[in-house]
Write a protein that holds these residues in place. Structure first.
Motif, PDB file in Angstrom:
ATOM      1  N   ALA A   1      31.901  50.435  62.952  1.00  0.00           N
ATOM      2  CA  ALA A   1      31.273  49.463  61.942  1.00  0.00           C
ATOM      3  C   ALA A   1      32.048  48.821  61.859  1.00  0.00           C
TER       4      ALA A   1
ATOM      5  N   ALA B   1      18.295  37.788  68.756  1.00  0.00           N
ATOM      6  CA  ALA B   1      16.726  38.543  67.990  1.00  0.00           C
ATOM      7  C   ALA B   1      17.302  40.223  68.554  1.00  0.00           C
ATOM      8  N   GLY B   2      18.062  40.227  69.846  1.00  0.00           N
ATOM      9  CA  GLY B   2      17.122  41.310  70.514  1.00  0.00           C
ATOM     10  C   GLY B   2      18.559  42.346  70.199  1.00  0.00           C
ATOM     11  N   THR B   3      19.805  41.619  69.698  1.00  0.00           N
ATOM     12  CA  THR B   3      20.813  41.848  69.684  1.00  0.00           C
ATOM     13  C   THR B   3      21.428  42.398  68.817  1.00  0.00           C
ATOM     14  N   PRO B   4      22.003  43.407  67.887  1.00  0.00           N
ATOM     15  CA  PRO B   4      22.756  43.843  66.796  1.00  0.00           C
ATOM     16  C   PRO B   4      23.211  42.321  66.427  1.00  0.00           C
ATOM     17  N   ALA B   5      22.701  42.313  64.628  1.00  0.00           N
ATOM     18  CA  ALA B   5      23.823  41.201  64.088  1.00  0.00           C
ATOM     19  C   ALA B   5      24.442  40.899  62.982  1.00  0.00           C
ATOM     20  N   LEU B   6      23.889  42.531  62.432  1.00  0.00           N
ATOM     21  CA  LEU B   6      24.273  43.142  60.815  1.00  0.00           C
ATOM     22  C   LEU B   6      25.283  44.186  61.211  1.00  0.00           C
ATOM     23  N   LEU B   7      26.256  43.906  60.730  1.00  0.00           N
ATOM     24  CA  LEU B   7      26.849  45.201  60.043  1.00  0.00           C
ATOM     25  C   LEU B   7      25.989  47.048  59.049  1.00  0.00           C
ATOM     26  N   ALA B   8      26.136  47.513  59.674  1.00  0.00           N
ATOM     27  CA  ALA B   8      25.072  48.370  59.123  1.00  0.00           C
ATOM     28  C   ALA B   8      25.807  48.699  57.592  1.00  0.00           C
TER      29      ALA B   8
ATOM     30  N   TRP C   1      21.611  33.635  57.172  1.00  0.00           N
ATOM     31  CA  TRP C   1      20.900  32.934  58.725  1.00  0.00           C
ATOM     32  C   TRP C   1      19.786  32.657  58.238  1.00  0.00           C
TER      33      TRP C   1
ATOM     34  N   LEU D   1      30.064  55.565  61.753  1.00  0.00           N
ATOM     35  CA  LEU D   1      28.600  55.172  61.932  1.00  0.00           C
ATOM     36  C   LEU D   1      28.386  56.443  62.240  1.00  0.00           C
TER      37      LEU D   1
ATOM     38  N   THR E   1      11.774  35.436  68.288  1.00  0.00           N
ATOM     39  CA  THR E   1      12.506  35.083  67.073  1.00  0.00           C
ATOM     40  C   THR E   1      13.210  34.634  67.462  1.00  0.00           C
TER      41      THR E   1
ATOM     42  N   LEU F   1      17.422  33.574  66.053  1.00  0.00           N
ATOM     43  CA  LEU F   1      18.152  33.522  64.636  1.00  0.00           C
ATOM     44  C   LEU F   1      19.300  32.624  64.985  1.00  0.00           C
TER      45      LEU F   1
ATOM     46  N   GLN G   1      16.169  32.798  60.091  1.00  0.00           N
ATOM     47  CA  GLN G   1      15.082  33.341  61.478  1.00  0.00           C
ATOM     48  C   GLN G   1      13.909  32.452  61.872  1.00  0.00           C
TER      49      GLN G   1
ATOM     50  N   PHE H   1      23.174  31.844  62.986  1.00  0.00           N
ATOM     51  CA  PHE H   1      23.176  32.653  61.357  1.00  0.00           C
ATOM     52  C   PHE H   1      24.451  31.493  60.813  1.00  0.00           C
TER      53      PHE H   1
ATOM     54  N   TRP I   1      20.776  56.138  59.760  1.00  0.00           N
ATOM     55  CA  TRP I   1      22.147  56.633  60.244  1.00  0.00           C
ATOM     56  C   TRP I   1      22.983  57.344  59.211  1.00  0.00           C
TER      57      TRP I   1
ATOM     58  N   THR J   1      31.312  46.393  64.068  1.00  0.00           N
ATOM     59  CA  THR J   1      30.955  45.857  65.081  1.00  0.00           C
ATOM     60  C   THR J   1      29.358  45.910  64.492  1.00  0.00           C
ATOM     61  N   PRO J   2      29.071  44.969  64.687  1.00  0.00           N
ATOM     62  CA  PRO J   2      27.093  44.815  64.242  1.00  0.00           C
ATOM     63  C   PRO J   2      26.160  45.528  65.025  1.00  0.00           C
ATOM     64  N   ALA J   3      25.765  46.274  63.524  1.00  0.00           N
ATOM     65  CA  ALA J   3      24.785  47.938  64.584  1.00  0.00           C
ATOM     66  C   ALA J   3      22.826  47.291  64.463  1.00  0.00           C
ATOM     67  N   LEU J   4      22.778  46.490  63.539  1.00  0.00           N
ATOM     68  CA  LEU J   4      21.417  46.157  63.572  1.00  0.00           C
ATOM     69  C   LEU J   4      20.725  44.906  63.352  1.00  0.00           C
ATOM     70  N   LEU J   5      19.242  45.022  64.239  1.00  0.00           N
ATOM     71  CA  LEU J   5      18.930  43.624  64.288  1.00  0.00           C
ATOM     72  C   LEU J   5      19.072  42.821  62.773  1.00  0.00           C
ATOM     73  N   ALA J   6      18.830  41.868  63.284  1.00  0.00           N
ATOM     74  CA  ALA J   6      19.097  41.236  61.040  1.00  0.00           C
ATOM     75  C   ALA J   6      17.048  41.570  61.226  1.00  0.00           C
TER      76      ALA J   6
END
Lengths: 305, 305
Positions: free
Chosen positions: A19, B19-26, B121, A4, B2, B4, B123, B6, A121, A21-26
């Motif tokens: 890839a 919520a300010g930290t990436p939590a989802l795989l791209a 999850w 990624l 917000t 979150l 929210q 999970f 990305w 590691t979580p890279a997107l905000l939920a």
């Protein structure tokens, strides 16, 4: 494995992210609302193919979605970083192959609510061996109703019919439905009985006729204003086929035209040209003609870039 | 702010994520293909409303999408954790209010390709003040064609018309189109001229007639088999209105029926009952009748849970 590379003004070549590691905000609207766009393309021996056509379609999708996206230079830099990182991490891709194929996916989402810029990305991954098998063995497909009239696209731009959005749930559901019926793929038809496209491909058909002993070869695809995506691979093949003496035609195409064709294909950037053996259980042409025309057009397609 | 939470078998009460930290795989198919489902509901004074109706609709969406989702207990636990964390982090929500409202969104995606379980999850966030303003001031809306025939839903389950999926790009594009026209919201119509629903709401209308001096009050909503989402708030209001002596009716509804109504509303779990002042610039009923009927039905709705 997957590489990624996020587009990030602080990283001119793109920011590589693990890839796993979580890279997107939920809260990214790409996930909460399928609110974004994408392109999939192939990089062959390190060179992304049909770059201009993919950027043109991405720009069209962005316009339809009112989404400001990064410029071409940022994408190209991230694509180069992604291909380089992928091939150095996966030297097996090179072993024993004279050609290396890397799948590149360009994705843009609207980001979280109120985000000043989108999230963008590039994903690099291996080409699925299933696609080469589809080209070699051909596909059994079924017709499924897409629910839309073929004339609605221009009247109703909010339906986003010409945009390649992340809202692909219907495309995926249609493929699951086909698999449950024992079929490999789908050709969508409009509510007024026109052939549209596959969930992840364009549709082509060939008619070979005889003009006083001279074979006339004609390649046909549905008209774009029927609410389908412009096919970048179909476009490239059409240009090459015309050079090679094929006549070209643009829909409207009806299901009977496909059943009556000498050959039908699903064509896309990753699977390239996959012949359709049957539609709704009815054989298209003959195995010999399908194989011959597929070989001829695949050779033409391989000359494009 | 917000919160979150999970759903995670290792954390029976749910796993809180910043919520300010990436939590989802791209690579999650929720983002790459809009491949997932959701529900939005309100927790009032800590109690989620219409929980059974929302779980029933979530289960219906999951079935349509062939998605295995977590059980009710896991959701309820995560919802409790989310509401508790939200209200303790946002005591301002409590200050000066006798009622606290927290918006809960339940989201499930298919996860990355080949994932054994979905990503799920809850929210929790604040209720937008814009929604109370919509209830107070009413809405100017426009009709937009949804492109589908009102009879297609049952013939074509792959169109997912009764499922609340994450593929909401068209809904968002329709709202942007309305805002560009100076309108607040949209009422979708089918290609065969039936009233369907809003992009994020159900549609209701009221007709008041006189039966020999006795007023007959009738509340009408489009029939579900026209390919619309079952409205949880519409359902709750219908039950309460029937108790209070209203007659109930279920579509087909045509645009002329709305223009001819004494009042029209968009109704949903978060905005509740918002009166429609105008459709395509034409006033619905009169301001006095709209206000009176809105007050009466809002009072009924507040008795539901």
């Amino acid at each position: 494995m997957t590489v990624l590379v996020f587009l990030d003004p602080a990283f001119p070549a793109g920011r590589i992210v693990d890839a796993g590691t979580p890279a997107l905000l939920a809260t990214d609207q790409g996930v909460t609302r399928g609110d974004g766009i994408f392109e999939s393309l192939l990089a062959v021996n390190g060179q992304p193919r049909k770059v201009d056509a993919h950027f043109a379609r991405l720009a069209g999708s962005a316009h339809a979605m009112d989404l400001a996206i990064p410029g071409k230079e940022a994408w190209l830099a991230a694509m180069t970083t992604a291909v380089t990182a992928f091939t150095s991490a996966e030297p097996a891709v090179l072993d024993g192959h004279t050609t290396t194929n890397v799948v590149l996916k360009l994705i843009v989402t609207r980001g979280p609510d109120g985000a000043p810029t989108p999230t963008a990305w590039v994903q690099a991954s291996a080409l699925s061996p299933a696609l080469a098998e589809q080209r070699a063995k051909g596909l059994d497909v079924i017709f499924l109703d897409r629910g839309y009239d073929s004339t609605i696209s221009e009247r109703a731009p909010w339906l986003l019919l010409g945009a390649k959005t992340l809202s692909y749930a219907v495309n995926m559901a249609a493929l699951r439905h086909a698999h449950q019926q024992g079929a490999d793929d789908v050709i969508f038809t409009s509510s007024d009985g026109k052939v549209l496209e596959g969930p992840t491909s364009s549709v082509l058909l060939a008619h070979i006729t005889d003009d006083g002993g001279v074979p006339v070869k004609r390649l046909i695809t549905p008209n774009l204003d029927s609410g389908i995506l412009p096919g970048t691979t179909q476009g490239a093949l059409f240009a090459a086929a015309q050079e090679a003496g094929w006549e070209l035609g643009y829909g409207p195409v009806e299901p009977a035209d496909l059943l009556d064709a000498d050959a039908v294909w699903l064509i896309s950037s990753l699977r390239l040209l996959a012949p359709v053996n049957t539609i709704d259980g009815l054989e298209i042409g003959t195995a010999e003609v399908r194989a011959r025309l597929s070989a001829e057009l695949s050779a033409l397609l391989s000359t494009t870039h």
